[in-house]
Scaffold this motif. Structure first.
Motif, PDB file in Angstrom:
ATOM      1  N   LEU A 104       0.792  -1.307   0.022  1.00  0.00           N
ATOM      2  CA  LEU A 104       0.073   0.041   0.077  1.00  0.00           C
ATOM      3  C   LEU A 104       0.933   1.305   0.103  1.00  0.00           C
ATOM      4  O   LEU A 104       0.549   2.036  -0.545  1.00  0.00           O
ATOM      5  CB  LEU A 104      -0.766  -0.079   1.225  1.00  0.00           C
ATOM      6  CG  LEU A 104      -2.000  -1.295   1.427  1.00  0.00           C
ATOM      7  CD1 LEU A 104      -2.734  -0.976   2.606  1.00  0.00           C
ATOM      8  CD2 LEU A 104      -2.894  -0.953   0.094  1.00  0.00           C
ATOM      9  N   VAL A 105       2.168   1.222   0.618  1.00  0.00           N
ATOM     10  CA  VAL A 105       2.960   2.475   0.843  1.00  0.00           C
ATOM     11  C   VAL A 105       3.566   2.641  -0.663  1.00  0.00           C
ATOM     12  O   VAL A 105       3.665   3.720  -1.038  1.00  0.00           O
ATOM     13  CB  VAL A 105       4.042   2.072   1.841  1.00  0.00           C
ATOM     14  CG1 VAL A 105       4.896   3.246   1.873  1.00  0.00           C
ATOM     15  CG2 VAL A 105       3.404   2.006   3.309  1.00  0.00           C
ATOM     16  N   GLN A 106       3.858   1.443  -1.194  1.00  0.00           N
ATOM     17  CA  GLN A 106       4.556   1.539  -2.534  1.00  0.00           C
ATOM     18  C   GLN A 106       3.598   2.157  -3.697  1.00  0.00           C
ATOM     19  O   GLN A 106       3.953   2.993  -4.535  1.00  0.00           O
ATOM     20  CB  GLN A 106       5.130   0.385  -2.912  1.00  0.00           C
ATOM     21  CG  GLN A 106       5.821   0.529  -4.222  1.00  0.00           C
ATOM     22  CD  GLN A 106       6.660  -0.757  -4.633  1.00  0.00           C
ATOM     23  OE1 GLN A 106       7.066  -1.466  -4.002  1.00  0.00           O
ATOM     24  NE2 GLN A 106       7.012  -0.885  -5.890  1.00  0.00           N
ATOM     25  N   ILE A 120       9.380  16.798  -9.763  1.00  0.00           N
ATOM     26  CA  ILE A 120      10.182  15.989  -8.722  1.00  0.00           C
ATOM     27  C   ILE A 120       9.270  15.675  -7.407  1.00  0.00           C
ATOM     28  O   ILE A 120       8.622  16.293  -7.052  1.00  0.00           O
ATOM     29  CB  ILE A 120      11.471  16.948  -8.104  1.00  0.00           C
ATOM     30  CG1 ILE A 120      12.314  17.255  -9.441  1.00  0.00           C
ATOM     31  CG2 ILE A 120      11.883  16.186  -6.958  1.00  0.00           C
ATOM     32  CD1 ILE A 120      13.109  15.862  -9.744  1.00  0.00           C
ATOM     33  N   LEU A 121       9.405  14.251  -7.293  1.00  0.00           N
ATOM     34  CA  LEU A 121       8.849  13.704  -5.974  1.00  0.00           C
ATOM     35  C   LEU A 121       9.800  13.443  -4.959  1.00  0.00           C
ATOM     36  O   LEU A 121      10.788  12.319  -5.316  1.00  0.00           O
ATOM     37  CB  LEU A 121       8.089  12.651  -6.353  1.00  0.00           C
ATOM     38  CG  LEU A 121       7.201  11.812  -5.204  1.00  0.00           C
ATOM     39  CD1 LEU A 121       6.259  12.754  -4.491  1.00  0.00           C
ATOM     40  CD2 LEU A 121       6.579  10.555  -5.506  1.00  0.00           C
ATOM     41  N   LYS A 122       9.882  13.986  -3.963  1.00  0.00           N
ATOM     42  CA  LYS A 122      10.509  13.564  -2.644  1.00  0.00           C
ATOM     43  C   LYS A 122       9.604  12.929  -1.528  1.00  0.00           C
ATOM     44  O   LYS A 122       8.507  13.221  -1.297  1.00  0.00           O
ATOM     45  CB  LYS A 122      11.204  14.735  -2.103  1.00  0.00           C
ATOM     46  CG  LYS A 122      11.924  15.688  -3.001  1.00  0.00           C
ATOM     47  CD  LYS A 122      12.592  16.920  -2.132  1.00  0.00           C
ATOM     48  CE  LYS A 122      13.021  18.069  -3.099  1.00  0.00           C
ATOM     49  NZ  LYS A 122      11.986  19.259  -3.003  1.00  0.00           N
ATOM     50  N   VAL A 123      10.196  11.861  -1.079  1.00  0.00           N
ATOM     51  CA  VAL A 123       9.332  11.028   0.191  1.00  0.00           C
ATOM     52  C   VAL A 123      10.020  11.125   1.383  1.00  0.00           C
ATOM     53  O   VAL A 123      11.204  10.367   1.724  1.00  0.00           O
ATOM     54  CB  VAL A 123       9.204   9.543  -0.419  1.00  0.00           C
ATOM     55  CG1 VAL A 123       8.345   8.853   0.490  1.00  0.00           C
ATOM     56  CG2 VAL A 123       8.492   9.556  -2.073  1.00  0.00           C
ATOM     57  N   ALA A 145       9.488   2.382  -5.743  1.00  0.00           N
ATOM     58  CA  ALA A 145       8.278   3.132  -6.195  1.00  0.00           C
ATOM     59  C   ALA A 145       8.408   4.492  -7.540  1.00  0.00           C
ATOM     60  O   ALA A 145       7.535   4.807  -7.990  1.00  0.00           O
ATOM     61  CB  ALA A 145       7.658   3.733  -4.899  1.00  0.00           C
ATOM     62  N   GLY A 146       9.527   4.504  -7.587  1.00  0.00           N
ATOM     63  CA  GLY A 146      10.034   5.483  -8.721  1.00  0.00           C
ATOM     64  C   GLY A 146      10.074   6.888  -8.577  1.00  0.00           C
ATOM     65  O   GLY A 146       9.880   7.782  -9.240  1.00  0.00           O
ATOM     66  N   ALA A 147      10.359   7.261  -6.972  1.00  0.00           N
ATOM     67  CA  ALA A 147      10.450   8.619  -6.388  1.00  0.00           C
ATOM     68  C   ALA A 147      11.724   9.297  -6.947  1.00  0.00           C
ATOM     69  O   ALA A 147      12.577   8.247  -7.219  1.00  0.00           O
ATOM     70  CB  ALA A 147      10.223   8.634  -4.952  1.00  0.00           C
ATOM     71  N   ASP A 148      11.849  10.444  -7.137  1.00  0.00           N
ATOM     72  CA  ASP A 148      13.217  10.995  -7.442  1.00  0.00           C
ATOM     73  C   ASP A 148      14.078  11.197  -6.179  1.00  0.00           C
ATOM     74  O   ASP A 148      15.300  11.219  -6.040  1.00  0.00           O
ATOM     75  CB  ASP A 148      12.927  12.474  -7.859  1.00  0.00           C
ATOM     76  CG  ASP A 148      12.047  12.474  -9.247  1.00  0.00           C
ATOM     77  OD1 ASP A 148      12.480  12.033 -10.267  1.00  0.00           O
ATOM     78  OD2 ASP A 148      10.730  12.658  -8.883  1.00  0.00           O
TER      79      ASP A 148
END
Length: 212
Positions: A104-106, A120-123, A145-148
């Motif tokens: 679910l998180v991914q 840009i996605l920062k997690v 998950a493909g975040a940056d």
């Protein structure tokens, strides 16, 4: 090493006013910081000042707990981008991670990344609440998950970034995902230590002090 190019000049306090947000943005332009980072309700205020400058606009999503629904986080991200955000700093659902609901998180990270396209996605994994093994697992999950970026902290947890946390994160993601250290970085010496470990961005409300 030009420290200003690493800094996300940040103001996320609940009591931050419009005037303070605009001042933050003018400071970022003056000092040539990489970005400003604000809450999602402040996108339009920040964009008004940053328009035409090289300073990027980063906006927090699901902040600071990360416990809101995927639907609300996704909508918040889409709205922020529509109003001019260049980057999204989302908070991972830490409770789900600890429940073992990594799928679910991914899926949530993937959905938000898809919603914002090439932005840009920062997690934020909020390392203060994680064991060393959980930091490794969370960092790997963000990468899958493909975040940056994987980011240490909100600055609203029990502590901010630590050099140890960043070493663990770097060992896990290598050069495949960038790292943002945030929370408690208030002087140039500390900032340089993080950068030497491989940090690509530093989130701080002490940017002017750091570069001065």
């Amino acid at each position: 090493m030009q420290l200003n190019h690493y800094i996300d000049h940040t103001l996320l306090a609940a009591h931050a006013t419009t005037l303070e947000i605009k001042k933050l943005c003018r400071e970022a332009i003056e000092h040539k910081f990489y970005a400003v980072c604000v809450n999602s309700s402040r996108v339009k205020n920040a964009k008004e000042i940053l328009e035409g400058s090289k300073v990027q606009l980063a906006v927090t999503i699901g902040f600071p707990l990360g416990a809101s629904s995927t639907a609300s986080k996704t909508k918040e991200a889409e709205t922020a981008i529509a109003h001019g955000a260049d980057e999204i700093d989302m908070v991972m659902n830490i409770g789900f991670l600890k429940d073992g609901k990594s799928d679910l998180v991914q899926a949530e990270i993937e959905k938000i990344k898809m919603a914002i396209g090439d932005k840009i996605l920062k997690v934020i994994i909020e390392t203060c609440y994680l064991s060393e093994d959980e930091i490794r697992f969370a960092s790997n999950l963000v990468m899958r998950a493909g975040a940056d970026f994987v980011k240490t902290s909100t600055g609203f947890g029990s502590r901010g970034a630590s050099l140890k946390d960043v070493k663990i994160m770097k060992e896990m993601v290598g050069d495949q995902v960038k790292i943002k250290a945030s929370g408690g970085i208030r002087d140039a010496e500390t900032a340089r230590k993080y950068i030497k470990l491989g940090v690509a961005r530093i989130g701080t409300s002490s940017g002017i002090k750091i570069v001065s």
